[in-house]
Design an enzyme around this catalytic site. Structure first.
Site, PDB file in Angstrom:
ATOM      1  NE  ARG A  15     -25.093  -9.355  22.936  1.00  0.00           N
ATOM      2  CZ  ARG A  15     -24.971 -10.451  23.680  1.00  0.00           C
ATOM      3  NH1 ARG A  15     -24.406 -11.515  23.186  1.00  0.00           N
ATOM      4  NH2 ARG A  15     -25.418 -10.465  24.924  1.00  0.00           N
ATOM      5  CD  GLU A  16     -31.505  -4.537  19.400  1.00  0.00           C
ATOM      6  OE1 GLU A  16     -30.306  -4.608  19.033  1.00  0.00           O
ATOM      7  OE2 GLU A  16     -31.923  -3.623  20.134  1.00  0.00           O
ATOM      8  CE  LYS A 116      -8.877 -15.200  13.742  1.00  0.00           C
ATOM      9  NZ  LYS A 116      -8.878 -14.801  15.103  1.00  0.00           N
ATOM     10  CB  ILE A 430      -5.631 -27.992  22.808  1.00  0.00           C
ATOM     11  CG1 ILE A 430      -5.235 -28.867  21.609  1.00  0.00           C
ATOM     12  CG2 ILE A 430      -5.177 -26.571  22.567  1.00  0.00           C
ATOM     13  CD1 ILE A 430      -3.744 -29.079  21.425  1.00  0.00           C
ATOM     14  CB  SER A 432     -11.092 -25.945  26.953  1.00  0.00           C
ATOM     15  OG  SER A 432     -11.076 -26.060  25.553  1.00  0.00           O
ATOM     16  CD  GLU A 483      -8.183 -24.027  29.015  1.00  0.00           C
ATOM     17  OE1 GLU A 483      -8.848 -23.134  28.466  1.00  0.00           O
ATOM     18  OE2 GLU A 483      -7.163 -24.520  28.502  1.00  0.00           O
ATOM     19  CB  CYS A 642      -6.135 -21.769  16.375  1.00  0.00           C
ATOM     20  SG  CYS A 642      -6.294 -21.688  18.115  1.00  0.00           S
ATOM     21  CG  HIS A 693     -12.755 -26.312  14.288  1.00  0.00           C
ATOM     22  ND1 HIS A 693     -11.466 -26.744  14.098  1.00  0.00           N
ATOM     23  CD2 HIS A 693     -12.676 -25.225  15.077  1.00  0.00           C
ATOM     24  CE1 HIS A 693     -10.643 -25.923  14.726  1.00  0.00           C
ATOM     25  NE2 HIS A 693     -11.355 -24.993  15.333  1.00  0.00           N
TER      26      HIS A 693
HETATM   27  N1  GLN Z   1      -6.196 -23.782  25.876  1.00  0.00           N
HETATM   28  C1  GLN Z   1      -7.250 -23.265  25.088  1.00  0.00           C
HETATM   29  C2  GLN Z   1      -8.388 -24.264  24.989  1.00  0.00           C
HETATM   30  O1  GLN Z   1      -8.154 -25.408  24.969  1.00  0.00           O
HETATM   31  C3  GLN Z   1      -6.775 -22.932  23.704  1.00  0.00           C
HETATM   32  C4  GLN Z   1      -7.879 -22.377  22.851  1.00  0.00           C
HETATM   33  C5  GLN Z   1      -7.438 -21.915  21.508  1.00  0.00           C
HETATM   34  O2  GLN Z   1      -6.350 -22.204  21.063  1.00  0.00           O
HETATM   35  N2  GLN Z   1      -8.263 -21.194  20.810  1.00  0.00           N
HETATM   36  O3  GLN Z   1      -9.529 -23.904  24.897  1.00  0.00           O
HETATM   37 ZN    ZN Z   2      -6.577 -23.691  19.029  1.00  0.00          ZN
END
Ligand code: GLN
Ligand code: ZN
Length: 755
Positions: A15-16, A116, A430, A432, A483, A642, A693
């Site tokens: 991974r340089e 994507k 959600i 985490s 999480e 997501c 984000h």
């Molecule tokens: N439960 C996951 C979190 O909260 C969901 C992550 C995701 O949807 N990408 O990180």
């Molecule tokens: Zn998500």
């Protein structure tokens, strides 16, 4: 018979590129040093391909961040807001600053949108084009890389994103008139391509590759007029190298193939792995005449060894359908890890069934040789054979046979009403919470053996205590444990399920410098013991409020792994679902009343062609229901996705039969709620009320406005209040005030409803 690949992993064996780019961003190395690393990595790839015996070697498959971004810069599609990034810099430094500003944004200037790349987990930057964009040849990257290779004595075929794909992947810049499409720029763009082709030709290039994967989609396949125009113009240019138009990720379809066949291009590349039907298309257009067929027969998307005798049997009849056949990968090998040789810990029984990028070169060369010589060399290229019995689990198979569809859950209306405890606008997250340096260090120390399991668990419990106390203090209704023990939502489960394995160095570029190590799903999936129950019940023991158990759904487990190919994806998904079903039953027995099964990738795996959607959704939905349908009436099933373009899959979301679905909506301003209502969606919905984000803390007022907007279409008992994704990439300085504002906004709206 010759051999080729469309592209090769570009991040480097260690991974340089990641290290160098990140050091450059941090100001630790100058542009010249980054460029030196780039040059070394390219040389490494070219020599590796040449030494492996690949005869037609691509160039310009290298990128500092993303090849679509490279294309935008190459043709001068740099939106005005990025110009300031180069202020005070000159030459190469200025170029790189602008380039990375487009990729990553700068203070106050948002980057290009990222999305994507077709149905892969690679992300590209979405070019922004408007009626004022003046495409012109603004850069020389393909040329200078071609010249670099030539200087090393390697003759290469420069690779470009084709004009149709480039324009169809771009989006109309803000302010473009209603109805204007980037494709409207085709005639302005083609001269820039033609000029580049002429320069490449002048530098000595004999062939140039134009990638048109968009032809494997319905949208691209329908643009036959634009396709014809593009390749008539480029093919008609007086001064040009030979052209290879490459399609991949699916079948090209007879219409587009007909157009390319009639065009002046000399070579056509087809993906015979993802689109085996292309063979029928070839027959339907009665072959390619004198043109060259680049036959993509070695899977560029998966890590299984090629069944070479089967490939030879399929290829031989094609030899008569083209002037010449070149053997290649199905698409760029960018999507698989570099070298199986680096994996020393794999079960030998599994290892001998695998091929990473480097091993795929050998397969391609072997196939080329066998076709030339009429037979495989003695002892080489044997078929991989059936899955070893040791990888199978008859108990899982018998249980799945007995279970069938799994019974549907009863009475969703009552379930939905009960889900929020009867309270309007219940608040939750959600899953985490921020992964602080302490949390990451604890995981790393435990993995490396620097701390024992007891100490590790103590630290995780302390973290859970903190996260629970914080959520209570903020006043959330349905809590999570946060999480902290998970490195990644797929890898965490893959490490704990039989039938999956993980690699040490199997890095694949996901975007920019971010790489992931997808697990390998090689056998029947089973759950040797409970996975999440300990952490979830510990969290529940610390609070009187309900704690939601968090699981990763079957489709997402498959989407972000390399999956066995000996059985249909649907059959494998059912095995994952059964393991989750058992996990959920254990959670319920331990007193957990909310479970969330994340299907972040449900949309990603949606086939590129509409006529395949129904079959995909059937197994995708079936596996989700198998995982969740054993739950008691009093358990609330949540799911999370997501993204927010639900147009195509609204029906599927209803069919999942989850009680609550949380989705990204902050950036699409809640339009989605109207779409859902229009489509007759009747369950709980948690349209993300702010964008996680971005580091920005949303105000109470704006969240309140979003909620009031959503209430136009959803009644208060079904409207859940949550951020739009997990919080793990943020820090507490943003998360805490944002959640407080969110809870306050919900409180104000509720008070109004009561008043
Ligand atoms: N439960 C996951 C979190 O909260 C969901 C992550 C995701 O949807 N990408 O990180
Ligand atoms: Zn998500």
């Amino acid at each position: 018979m010759t051999t080729t690949v469309h592209g090769y992993p570009r991040i480097g064996p260690a991974r340089e590129l990641k290290r160098a780019a990140e050091a450059y961003w941090a100001g630790d190395i100058p542009a010249a040093e980054l460029d030196a690393v780039g040059a070394r990595l390219r040389r490494g790839v070219w020599t590796e391909l040449r030494d492996a015996g690949i005869e037609e070697i691509p160039s310009n498959t290298f990128s500092y961040y993303d090849h679509v971004l490279d294309t935008a810069v190459l043709f001068g599609a740099v939106p005005e807001r990025f110009r300031a990034a180069a202020d005070g810099a000159e030459g190469r430094e200025a170029e790189l600053r602008t380039y990375f500003a487009m990729a990553r944004g700068t203070e106050g200037v948002p980057p290009l949108e990222m999305t994507k790349w077709f149905d892969t987990n690679y992300h590209y930057l979405v070019p922004e084009l408007g009626p004022d964009t003046r495409p012109h040849l603004a850069g020389g990257k393909p040329l200078s890389e071609y010249v670099q290779a030539r200087g090393l004595g390697v003759e290469t075929r420069p690779v470009l994103v084709g004009p149709l794909t480039f324009l169809l992947l771009a989006k109309a810049a803000p302010g473009a008139p209603e109805g204007w499409r980037p494709l409207d720029l085709l005639d302005d763009l083609l001269p820039a391509y033609a000029e580049l082709l002429a320069r490449l030709k002048a530098a000595g290039a004999g062939v140039v590759q134009l990638d048109e994967p968009v032809l494997a989609t319905d949208e691209g396949g329908a643009e036959t007029a634009a396709l014809r125009r593009a390749y008539d113009v480029l093919g008609g240019a007086a001064d040009r190298p030979e052209l290879l138009v490459s399609t991949y990720f699916g079948a090209i379809g007879p219409d587009a193939l007909e157009v390319l066949k009639a065009s002046p291009v000399e070579r056509i590349g087809l993906d015979l792995v993802a689109g085996p039907e292309s063979v029928d298309d070839l027959v339907r257009v009665s072959g390619l005449g004198a043109k060259t067929l680049v036959a993509g027969v070695v899977d560029g998307r998966n890590v299984w060894r090629t069944d070479i005798p089967a490939v030879l049997a399929r290829l031989t009849p094609l030899l008569g359908l083209a002037g010449r056949v070149v053997v290649g990968g199905s698409c760029s090998l960018l999507h698989v890890p570099l070298d199986l040789g680096a994996e020393t810990g794999l079960d030998p029984l599994l290892r001998e069934r695998l091929a990473f990028a480097r091993q795929k070169l050998d397969e391609i060369v072997l196939i080329g040789r066998a076709l030339t010589e009429g037979a495989l060399p003695e002892g080489a290229g044997h078929a991989p054979g059936p899955v070893p019995a040791a990888f199978l689990d008859q108990r899982v198979r018998a249980r799945l046979d007995a279970l069938g569809e799994g019974r549907p859950r009863a009475g969703f209306e009552e379930r939905v009403a009960a889900a929020g405890g009867g309270r309007p606008l219940p608040t939750t997250t959600i899953g985490s919470f921020p992964q602080t340096a302490d949390v990451r260090r604890a995981r790393a120390d435990h993995r490396a053996g620097r701390i024992g399991t007891e100490e590790y668990e103590r630290r995780m419990r302390a973290e859970i205590d903190r996260v629970i106390a914080l959520q209570e203090d903020i006043g959330l209704d349905v809590l999570v444990h946060g999480e902290p023990e998970r490195n990644d939502m797929v890898q965490y489960f893959a490490e704990r399920l039989a039938g999956f394995t993980t690699t040490e160095h199997g890095w694949v570029q996901s975007y920019g410098t971010r790489c992931v190590r997808p697990p390998i799903l090689y056998g029947d999936v089973a759950r040797p013991e409970p996975i999440t129950v300990g952490w979830t019940t510990y969290a529940q023991s610390r609070t009187d409020r309900p704690v939601k158990g968090m699981l990763t759904g079957p489709v997402t487990m498959l989407a972000w792994s390399f999956v066995r190919t000996d059985q249909p994806l649907g059959a494998t998904a059912r095995q994952v679902a059964l393991a989750l079903r058992d996990e959920i039953a254990d959670l319920e027995r331990a007193g957990i009343r909310h479970v969330q099964v994340d299907e972040a990738a449900l949309r990603e795996l949606l086939p590129l062609r509409r006529d395949r959607h129904a079959a995909y959704l059937e197994w995708a939905i079936g596996s989700f229901r198998l995982a969740t349908s054993g739950t008691a009436a009093g358990t609330t099933v949540h799911t999370h996705m997501c993204y927010s373009e639900f147009g195509r899959i609204v029906g599927a979301i209803e069919a999942l039969d989850a009680d609550v679905t949380s989705v990204e909506a902050a950036r699409s301003h809640m339009e989605l709620v109207d779409d859902l209502a229009e489509a007759g969606y009747r369950r709980g919905i948690g349209p993300g009320v702010y964008d996680i984000h971005s580091p920005r803390v949303p105000s109470v007022e704006e969240i309140e406005a979003a909620l009031r907007g959503a209430l136009r279409a959803v009644d208060p008992a079904r409207l859940w209040v949550n951020p739009d994704c997990g919080l793990k990439t943020r820090d507490y300085a943003q998360v805490e005030p944002a959640l407080r504002n969110m809870v306050e906004a919900a409180r104000r709206v509720r008070a109004d409803l009561a008043g």
